[in-house]
Design an enzyme around this catalytic site. Sequence first.
Site, PDB file in Angstrom:
ATOM      1  N   ASP B  97       0.869  -1.180   0.000  1.00  0.00           N
ATOM      2  CA  ASP B  97       0.000   0.000   0.000  1.00  0.00           C
ATOM      3  C   ASP B  97       0.905   1.230   0.000  1.00  0.00           C
ATOM      4  O   ASP B  97       2.134   1.120   0.008  1.00  0.00           O
ATOM      5  CB  ASP B  97      -0.945  -0.041   1.198  1.00  0.00           C
ATOM      6  CG  ASP B  97      -0.205   0.030   2.514  1.00  0.00           C
ATOM      7  OD1 ASP B  97       1.023   0.263   2.511  1.00  0.00           O
ATOM      8  OD2 ASP B  97      -0.839  -0.158   3.559  1.00  0.00           O
ATOM      9  N   SER B  98       0.302   2.408  -0.005  1.00  0.00           N
ATOM     10  CA  SER B  98       1.114   3.627  -0.154  1.00  0.00           C
ATOM     11  C   SER B  98       1.348   4.322   1.180  1.00  0.00           C
ATOM     12  O   SER B  98       2.107   5.288   1.249  1.00  0.00           O
ATOM     13  CB  SER B  98       0.384   4.601  -1.064  1.00  0.00           C
ATOM     14  OG  SER B  98      -0.824   5.005  -0.424  1.00  0.00           O
ATOM     15  N   GLY B  99       0.692   3.858   2.225  1.00  0.00           N
ATOM     16  CA  GLY B  99       0.795   4.541   3.504  1.00  0.00           C
ATOM     17  C   GLY B  99      -0.307   5.562   3.735  1.00  0.00           C
ATOM     18  O   GLY B  99      -0.424   6.112   4.834  1.00  0.00           O
ATOM     19  N   GLY B 100      -1.120   5.827   2.714  1.00  0.00           N
ATOM     20  CA  GLY B 100      -2.182   6.839   2.856  1.00  0.00           C
ATOM     21  C   GLY B 100      -3.132   6.518   4.001  1.00  0.00           C
ATOM     22  O   GLY B 100      -3.451   7.387   4.821  1.00  0.00           O
ATOM     23  N   PHE B 101      -3.556   5.278   4.084  1.00  0.00           N
ATOM     24  CA  PHE B 101      -4.495   4.903   5.137  1.00  0.00           C
ATOM     25  C   PHE B 101      -3.826   4.935   6.507  1.00  0.00           C
ATOM     26  O   PHE B 101      -4.429   5.337   7.502  1.00  0.00           O
ATOM     27  CB  PHE B 101      -5.073   3.508   4.856  1.00  0.00           C
ATOM     28  CG  PHE B 101      -6.099   3.085   5.866  1.00  0.00           C
ATOM     29  CD1 PHE B 101      -7.353   3.683   5.904  1.00  0.00           C
ATOM     30  CD2 PHE B 101      -5.815   2.098   6.806  1.00  0.00           C
ATOM     31  CE1 PHE B 101      -8.304   3.311   6.849  1.00  0.00           C
ATOM     32  CE2 PHE B 101      -6.761   1.712   7.752  1.00  0.00           C
ATOM     33  CZ  PHE B 101      -8.008   2.324   7.768  1.00  0.00           C
ATOM     34  N   ASP B 151      -3.115   8.202  -1.458  1.00  0.00           N
ATOM     35  CA  ASP B 151      -4.459   8.780  -1.501  1.00  0.00           C
ATOM     36  C   ASP B 151      -4.813   9.402  -0.157  1.00  0.00           C
ATOM     37  O   ASP B 151      -4.180   9.125   0.857  1.00  0.00           O
ATOM     38  CB  ASP B 151      -5.505   7.718  -1.878  1.00  0.00           C
ATOM     39  CG  ASP B 151      -5.482   6.526  -0.926  1.00  0.00           C
ATOM     40  OD1 ASP B 151      -4.477   6.353  -0.196  1.00  0.00           O
ATOM     41  OD2 ASP B 151      -6.450   5.754  -0.906  1.00  0.00           O
ATOM     42  N   GLN B 205     -11.744   6.787  -4.917  1.00  0.00           N
ATOM     43  CA  GLN B 205     -12.309   7.241  -3.647  1.00  0.00           C
ATOM     44  C   GLN B 205     -13.678   7.868  -3.918  1.00  0.00           C
ATOM     45  O   GLN B 205     -14.243   7.658  -4.990  1.00  0.00           O
ATOM     46  CB  GLN B 205     -11.352   8.246  -2.981  1.00  0.00           C
ATOM     47  CG  GLN B 205     -10.046   7.623  -2.483  1.00  0.00           C
ATOM     48  CD  GLN B 205     -10.226   6.776  -1.234  1.00  0.00           C
ATOM     49  OE1 GLN B 205     -11.326   6.651  -0.690  1.00  0.00           O
ATOM     50  NE2 GLN B 205      -9.143   6.139  -0.776  1.00  0.00           N
ATOM     51  N   GLY B 232     -11.334   3.359   0.670  1.00  0.00           N
ATOM     52  CA  GLY B 232     -12.262   4.107   1.513  1.00  0.00           C
ATOM     53  C   GLY B 232     -13.524   3.365   1.875  1.00  0.00           C
ATOM     54  O   GLY B 232     -14.512   3.972   2.294  1.00  0.00           O
ATOM     55  N   ASP B 282      -7.594  -7.817   0.459  1.00  0.00           N
ATOM     56  CA  ASP B 282      -6.684  -7.979   1.593  1.00  0.00           C
ATOM     57  C   ASP B 282      -7.454  -7.592   2.834  1.00  0.00           C
ATOM     58  O   ASP B 282      -8.359  -6.756   2.774  1.00  0.00           O
ATOM     59  CB  ASP B 282      -5.456  -7.068   1.480  1.00  0.00           C
ATOM     60  CG  ASP B 282      -5.768  -5.664   1.938  1.00  0.00           C
ATOM     61  OD1 ASP B 282      -6.437  -4.922   1.181  1.00  0.00           O
ATOM     62  OD2 ASP B 282      -5.405  -5.294   3.073  1.00  0.00           O
ATOM     63  N   CYS B 320     -12.211 -28.907   7.541  1.00  0.00           N
ATOM     64  CA  CYS B 320     -10.962 -28.234   7.153  1.00  0.00           C
ATOM     65  C   CYS B 320      -9.793 -29.212   7.160  1.00  0.00           C
ATOM     66  O   CYS B 320      -9.717 -30.103   7.996  1.00  0.00           O
ATOM     67  CB  CYS B 320     -10.701 -27.079   8.118  1.00  0.00           C
ATOM     68  SG  CYS B 320      -9.179 -26.182   7.789  1.00  0.00           S
ATOM     69  N   CYS B 322      -6.499 -28.101   7.212  1.00  0.00           N
ATOM     70  CA  CYS B 322      -5.273 -27.373   7.573  1.00  0.00           C
ATOM     71  C   CYS B 322      -4.498 -28.131   8.655  1.00  0.00           C
ATOM     72  O   CYS B 322      -5.017 -29.060   9.273  1.00  0.00           O
ATOM     73  CB  CYS B 322      -5.599 -25.954   8.045  1.00  0.00           C
ATOM     74  SG  CYS B 322      -6.174 -25.828   9.747  1.00  0.00           S
ATOM     75  N   CYS B 325      -6.299 -28.168  12.079  1.00  0.00           N
ATOM     76  CA  CYS B 325      -7.459 -29.058  12.167  1.00  0.00           C
ATOM     77  C   CYS B 325      -7.070 -30.529  12.054  1.00  0.00           C
ATOM     78  O   CYS B 325      -7.758 -31.395  12.589  1.00  0.00           O
ATOM     79  CB  CYS B 325      -8.498 -28.677  11.116  1.00  0.00           C
ATOM     80  SG  CYS B 325      -9.342 -27.125  11.531  1.00  0.00           S
ATOM     81  N   HIS B 351      -5.079 -21.745  10.742  1.00  0.00           N
ATOM     82  CA  HIS B 351      -6.429 -22.155  10.368  1.00  0.00           C
ATOM     83  C   HIS B 351      -7.187 -21.045   9.644  1.00  0.00           C
ATOM     84  O   HIS B 351      -7.791 -21.280   8.579  1.00  0.00           O
ATOM     85  CB  HIS B 351      -7.240 -22.617  11.583  1.00  0.00           C
ATOM     86  CG  HIS B 351      -8.684 -22.776  11.207  1.00  0.00           C
ATOM     87  ND1 HIS B 351      -9.145 -23.859  10.495  1.00  0.00           N
ATOM     88  CD2 HIS B 351      -9.746 -21.938  11.339  1.00  0.00           C
ATOM     89  CE1 HIS B 351     -10.422 -23.703  10.224  1.00  0.00           C
ATOM     90  NE2 HIS B 351     -10.820 -22.542  10.722  1.00  0.00           N
TER      91      HIS B 351
END
Lengths: 390, 390
Positions: B97-101, B151, B205, B232, B282, B320, B322, B325, B351
Amino acid sequence: MGSPFRFTVRDAARDGNCAARLGVCETPHGVIQTPAFMPVGTQGSVKAALHRDVIDAGAEIILGNTYHLFLRPGDELIARRGGLHRFIGWDRPILTDSGGFQVFSLASRCVITEDGAEFQSHIDGARHHFTPERTVDVQARLGSDIAMVFDQCIAFPASRDDAADAMRRSVRWAARCRTRLHELRSNPGPVLVSNPGQAQFGIVQGGAFADLRDESVDATVAIGFEGYAIGGLSVGEPIDVMYDIVGRTASRLPANQPRYLMGAGTPEDLVHCVARGVDLFDCVLPTRNARNGQLFTSQGRLNIKNAKYAEDDQPVDPACRCYTCRHHSRAYLRHLHLAGEMAGGALNTLHNLAFYLDTMRRIREAITFGTFDTFRQEFLRSVSRLPVDS
Amino acid sequence: MGSPFRFTVRDAARDGNCAARLGVCETPHGVIQTPAFMPVGTQGSVKAALHRDVIDAGAEIILGNTYHLFLRPGDELIARRGGLHRFIGWDRPILTDSGGFQVFSLASRCVITEDGAEFQSHIDGARHHFTPERTVDVQARLGSDIAMVFDQCIAFPASRDDAADAMRRSVRWAARCRTRLHELRSNPGPVLVSNPGQAQFGIVQGGAFADLRDESVDATVAIGFEGYAIGGLSVGEPIDVMYDIVGRTASRLPANQPRYLMGAGTPEDLVHCVARGVDLFDCVLPTRNARNGQLFTSQGRLNIKNAKYAEDDQPVDPACRCYTCRHHSRAYLRHLHLAGEMAGGALNTLHNLAFYLDTMRRIREAITFGTFDTFRQEFLRSVSRLPVDS
């Protein structure tokens, strides 16, 4: 019913003047090649490691702590789940201590009487009472493959009188533990015995006093156990005292039974004490130090927090083949540690366990090849190469 | 020099009235099958997991956070190590990501001007300045396969004017980011570019305002990026508003380029938004909730702390496959959580990641088989079966 536990000495060091030996322990959950190191899984988990990683590192047996598991989640709950192996999903051998050291070192307001120990839980302050018989029952419910007798631990340094009193009480308690185990074997009554093939080891005490240690050996061996531990060491005594006591005690213990040095030690301690005839070891050093950023390597110890590793692209130990060393650099491990990422503790733990267990493998190999003395000298030279990190 | 980044739509849902599609992203570090979920590796590590476990769970790409890595260990250090992939030992695709958030949500005293954002580090309070150009440079040093434009994020609810201002500023910043990337591609100058094939995604946005979202799509697509994100959202708006915005926005984005919904969401969100044409996701939910004891299953969510699991020998999810499990019971996981053992967080994380990534695999399979609509209905019914744990 007896225990299917068997110990066989397969070979002995042929070079140098030493008591190192190669053996095999057969237990209800499989075989342990000795000399062996047992990673500590206090609460049913080797800290910061998954069982898979412990096995990958080469562990054939882990240790569980009776004191911790008794308090949480409780030995009765574990017995209802089918015993500790099934509860934690580990199907190889497990050794449980008796809680003697923990009520002395971890619990608060521990009061010892001839009957046993009264103490307060370090978790919630609740009062509990351990007698020798009760710790046998608790371990029967846990169903470990090797159970330890309940012993009285003392601080170092201790006066001769205190050491003698605690050692003789430990012998009386050991006899009560053995009697209780025989009772459970013939008639468990209401106790849910999770592993009828459980073996029981006696513990030699006596502090730093050679004659008290001799007396403890004689009295404990007279009771008769499947194996014997050397307890009350690695508690602050000078290293030479520890090695002397280990060598003297091991040489007096039955040659055809396993010898377990409790709570030791550094990689150097492992090699020195194998040379003195010890077969089994456990210690929190590799796991605890890993979480604090101290890593054991073939050249010595390094502290991953040190600024000099910030841009170091080398693996922790170029000679190591563990997952951590195959995939990650010192620079990355330092970053993870400083950033507080759990993966840092986990990767450090994988490495330290691999180093300890690989050291044991190399020890066994050297004994087999008749080169143990050469290995010992080279190993001790090698692990002191790195400058000591600040 | 352009980017070797390629996106190809391979198939589309044929049943139901929906926009789900199957695709392949080619990046300098390999291929991502979409729809895909990207585990969050904020500081260069997916929390409580080793890379091996993230790969075993089925991840083809992870996310790194520019804000965190810029602060510690620093983008310059990472560039000197050969870029983020080499530094962390992960050779598959990475998106940053760009760090904006983060400057908006994590840093303190963030001041936004047309030039960029001034903020204080959440680690040591040091003041820093991010401009659109600088976040491009930082990500060029990190060398991710997909970089995001810088952003301006706003809180929900926001006034129409605030949403419009932030959206239009984000468009201007996006243009500056694109210009800077073109400069770096033709002449990086003193910037150590770790991955010359890095792609760059724009971000749509406009808050909860449909017409602002439309304006943002048009302006951002006009600049021209290798892919587009919907930003956003998942910040507190009603779920129907989120789904509506996602559906409307996705349908207006170029059909032949990937669409990435940032920061979402629950397993239900994944299915609902794939149906609306999203290719990439994500979210910290599977990893963060795992460490807090919340587990996602095919029947719904369960909280492993709950007393009712104390003696429950079942795996977390009988459906599951995994590691967790296959090897461990709810009773053991509850014990590890209550005992504060790191293995608890690690096993829960394995899990939850497996559940998320397996859900994506099932989504892709259903699209391939032309049964996505059926899968969607059955999945949404299934994950609401468990009673909500207290």
